[in-house]
Design an enzyme around this catalytic site. Sequence first.
Site: not given
Ligand code: GTP
Ligand code: ZN
Length: 223
Positions: A181, A110-113, A183, A153
């Site tokens: 995921h 996951c590129e976010h976490h 995360c 994804q």
């Molecule tokens: N659409 C999509 N979202 C993703 C994917 N992988 C992770 N996410 C979401 O990316 C979002 C990032 O949200 P942020 O509010 O910026 O980060 P955060 O505070 O860590 O969010 P939480 O995960 O809700 O705690 C989260 O809702 C994740 O579930 C993906 O492959 N596709």
């Molecule tokens: Zn993530």
Amino acid sequence: MSTPDTPDGAPAGPVRATGAGGDDGDAPGAPVVAPVDHARIEAAVREILLAVGEDPEREGLQQTPARVARSYAEIFSGLSQVPDDVLGATFDVEHDEMIVVRDIDMFSVCEHHLVPFHGVAHVGYIPGTDGRVVGLSKLARLVDVFARRPQVQERLTTQIAEALEARLAPRGVIVVVEAEHLCMSMRGVRRPGARTITSAVRGQLRDPATRAEAMSLVSGRAR
Ligand SMILES: Nc1nc2c(ncn2[C@@H]2O[C@H](COP(=O)(O)OP(=O)(O)OP(=O)(O)O)[C@@H](O)[C@H]2O)c(=O)[nH]1
Ligand SMILES: [Zn+2]
């Protein structure tokens, strides 16, 4: 189920890795590694360990920065690959019906976490008018090219479909990815077991009847 049409920006452009993703010369199951900057990763991991209050000098952590660097080289090896590395060879089997490889194990990050998401990909296509197909294993290798990158994804799903379209000029393509995921499981909203399903459907497979047949194949209902 989403059917994304446009990727949400592509990951960093590919830099071809010597030998990465090689086909028949590789030992089966051999890890594909990329030429990442090991020293830089090691320094960063050491900083993270310090930042979370750990002691990077304690015995169990001394080799960790180097291990993480080697691990990242494998996990992110897709960044140094392009689809042609695996879809280079096609052959003519005069088959003009749908071909589906389902339940391809898939691990991505996951590129976010920067934690994993994992599950399965189902990849199917109807060959183009030239009847040319690609080796079945290459569909799994293509999944890896895009999965082994920092990803979301939806983009992963779209990129697999678009690479097949570009290389094979098939009459139709369907890609379905089902993943959990971490995360969402081990942190944050903490919902282990929730699965995300994305699809990308192109060409004749958008036709409702053909799409229904493809969906029954990828979901296993046709068995
Ligand atoms: N659409 C999509 N979202 C993703 C994917 N992988 C992770 N996410 C979401 O990316 C979002 C990032 O949200 P942020 O509010 O910026 O980060 P955060 O505070 O860590 O969010 P939480 O995960 O809700 O705690 C989260 O809702 C994740 O579930 C993906 O492959 N596709
Ligand atoms: Zn993530």
